[in-house]
Write a protein that holds these residues in place. Structure first.
Motif, short mmCIF file in Angstrom:
data_model
loop_
_atom_site.label_atom_id
_atom_site.label_comp_id
_atom_site.label_asym_id
_atom_site.label_seq_id
_atom_site.Cartn_x
_atom_site.Cartn_y
_atom_site.Cartn_z
N THR A 75 3.89 20.72 2.76
CA THR A 75 4.78 19.59 2.49
C THR A 75 3.96 18.33 2.28
OG1 THR A 75 6.50 20.58 3.87
CG2 THR A 75 6.72 18.24 3.34
N TYR A 76 4.09 17.74 1.10
CA TYR A 76 3.39 16.50 0.77
C TYR A 76 4.40 15.35 0.81
CZ TYR A 76 -0.82 18.98 -0.66
OH TYR A 76 -1.97 19.74 -0.67
N GLN A 77 4.03 14.29 1.55
CA GLN A 77 4.91 13.13 1.71
C GLN A 77 4.16 11.86 1.35
OE1 GLN A 77 7.81 13.16 5.00
NE2 GLN A 77 6.52 14.73 5.97
N VAL A 78 4.86 10.94 0.74
CA VAL A 78 4.30 9.65 0.40
C VAL A 78 5.18 8.55 0.99
CG1 VAL A 78 5.51 9.54 -1.81
CG2 VAL A 78 3.45 8.19 -1.47
N ALA A 79 4.52 7.52 1.51
CA ALA A 79 5.22 6.36 2.06
C ALA A 79 4.67 5.10 1.39
CB ALA A 79 5.02 6.29 3.57
N VAL A 80 5.52 4.44 0.62
CA VAL A 80 5.13 3.22 -0.12
C VAL A 80 5.65 2.01 0.67
CG1 VAL A 80 5.27 1.98 -2.29
CG2 VAL A 80 5.25 4.49 -2.28
N THR A 81 4.73 1.19 1.15
CA THR A 81 5.09 0.00 1.92
C THR A 81 5.32 -1.17 0.98
OG1 THR A 81 3.72 0.79 3.77
CG2 THR A 81 4.38 -1.54 3.79
N ILE A 82 6.58 -1.59 0.89
CA ILE A 82 6.92 -2.74 0.06
C ILE A 82 6.61 -4.04 0.81
CG2 ILE A 82 8.71 -3.84 -1.33
CD1 ILE A 82 7.88 -0.97 -2.19
N ASN A 83 7.06 -4.12 2.04
CA ASN A 83 6.74 -5.23 2.95
C ASN A 83 6.83 -4.70 4.37
OD1 ASN A 83 9.60 -5.37 3.64
ND2 ASN A 83 9.87 -6.42 1.68
N ASP A 120 0.86 -1.19 0.00
CA ASP A 120 0.00 0.00 0.00
C ASP A 120 0.89 1.24 0.00
OD1 ASP A 120 0.80 0.64 2.68
OD2 ASP A 120 -0.67 -0.78 3.43
N PHE A 121 0.24 2.39 -0.10
CA PHE A 121 0.98 3.65 0.06
C PHE A 121 0.07 4.66 0.75
CE2 PHE A 121 -0.89 3.99 -4.21
CZ PHE A 121 -1.49 5.24 -4.18
N ASN A 122 0.70 5.57 1.48
CA ASN A 122 -0.01 6.60 2.24
C ASN A 122 0.52 7.98 1.87
OD1 ASN A 122 -1.62 5.06 4.60
ND2 ASN A 122 0.32 4.02 4.24
N TRP A 123 -0.39 8.92 1.74
CA TRP A 123 -0.02 10.31 1.47
C TRP A 123 -0.31 11.14 2.72
CZ3 TRP A 123 2.55 12.91 -2.23
CH2 TRP A 123 2.80 12.27 -3.43
N TYR A 124 0.63 12.06 3.01
CA TYR A 124 0.51 12.92 4.19
C TYR A 124 0.71 14.38 3.76
CZ TYR A 124 1.34 8.50 6.64
OH TYR A 124 1.27 7.19 7.08
N LEU A 125 0.08 15.27 4.52
CA LEU A 125 0.25 16.71 4.32
C LEU A 125 0.77 17.31 5.61
CD1 LEU A 125 0.04 19.34 2.77
CD2 LEU A 125 -2.40 19.44 3.33
N GLY A 126 2.08 17.56 5.66
CA GLY A 126 2.71 18.09 6.86
C GLY A 126 4.14 17.61 6.98
N GLU A 127 4.84 18.19 7.96
CA GLU A 127 6.24 17.83 8.17
C GLU A 127 6.38 16.46 8.81
OE1 GLU A 127 8.86 19.31 7.14
OE2 GLU A 127 7.95 21.15 6.36
N GLU A 128 5.37 16.03 9.55
CA GLU A 128 5.41 14.73 10.22
C GLU A 128 4.40 13.79 9.59
OE1 GLU A 128 4.83 15.29 14.37
OE2 GLU A 128 6.57 16.60 14.63
N MET A 129 4.69 12.51 9.70
CA MET A 129 3.84 11.48 9.12
C MET A 129 3.16 10.70 10.23
SD MET A 129 6.59 10.26 6.19
CE MET A 129 5.45 9.16 5.35
N TYR A 130 1.90 11.00 10.48
CA TYR A 130 1.11 10.27 11.49
C TYR A 130 -0.36 10.38 11.09
CZ TYR A 130 0.12 14.86 13.55
OH TYR A 130 -0.28 16.15 13.76
N GLY A 131 -1.24 9.83 11.93
CA GLY A 131 -2.67 9.78 11.59
C GLY A 131 -3.30 11.13 11.36
N GLY A 132 -2.85 12.15 12.11
CA GLY A 132 -3.46 13.47 11.96
C GLY A 132 -3.11 14.17 10.67
#
Length: 233
Positions: free
Chosen positions: A119-127, A62-74
């Motif tokens: 700041t837009y961040q993406v995290a792609v989970t490979i495993n 999966d992958f997750n997109w975030y808007l902010g300097e930190e990557m968490y649920g908020g």
């Protein structure tokens, strides 16, 4: 053959250090391989913005997109899980934004607003042990705002037109003042050098009749003679 205890301890520490360096290198390599391209690079208000992710492996969880300097649920915008009926699941940071995720990890922000900047961040989970990350800065400008270079020709044209118009108006004003001065001077000279009026012609009767001349019938001698003749007649 037995290995001394001291040697085993050194070997274990060296192996642990090598493994740590290898994991760190893999994490740095995964972050360097992932890249986000903004299309367009400088979005304007109410314009669609595509954040295209490059370097995503063919298979991932999966992958997750975030808007902010930190990557968490908020700060999570959405999560995308390929292979299910509804792959996109919006997060708490989505709000009223209209965002569409794609299977290659990219996202489309429709009708971007200045409040979407950040700041837009993406995290792609490979495993479970490997996650690739990337981030980019987005600045949404106001509508019809152009770069300073595009304003230069317009400002130069306006400035040139203003200068030419001012010069033309000044020349016209000077011409009017000069015309008034010349006209006024000409009228003054014409009054100063006016030709004297010629005397009216005198009638011949007045010229032939001398001043103080009386008709003979008004003369006293003529009157007395005329009376004597009437008495004798």
């Amino acid at each position: 053959m037995e290995i001394p205890m001291g040697t085993q301890g050194c070997f274990s520490k060296s192996l642990l250090l090598s493994a740590s360096i290898l994991v760190l290198w893999m994490l740095q390599g995964s972050q360097a391989a992932l890249h986000i391209q903004k299309i367009p690079e400088q979005p304007q208000k109410n314009q669609d913005l595509l954040l295209s992710v490059q370097g995503v492996p063919d298979t991932f969880q999966d992958f997750n997109w975030y808007l902010g300097e930190e990557m968490y649920g908020g700060t999570r915008l959405f999560t995308y899980i390929p292979g299910i009926q509804r792959p996109q699941r919006d997060g708490s940071a989505m709000g009223q934004r209209d965002i569409v995720g794609f299977p290659n990890g990219s996202m489309l922000l429709r009708r971007a607003q200045p409040t979407d900047s950040g700041t837009y961040q993406v995290a792609v989970t490979i495993n479970s042990e490997w996650t690739m990350k990337a981030k980019t800065e987005v600045q949404v400008a106001e509508k019809n705002k152009e770069l300073p270079s595009t304003h230069l020709p317009t400002n130069a044209g306006i400035l040139a037109a203003t200068i030419i118009g001012s010069l033309a108006a000044g020349a016209l004003l000077i011409s009017c003042i000069a015309y008034l001065l010349v006209t006024r001077n000409w009228k003054g000279q014409s009054h100063r050098y006016r030709v004297p009026r010629r005397p009216s012609p005198v009638s011949s009767h007045c010229l032939l009749k001398p001043r103080g001349f009386f008709h003979k019938s008004h003369h006293p001698a003529y009157t007395q003679s005329h009376q004597i003749l009437e008495l004798l007649g």
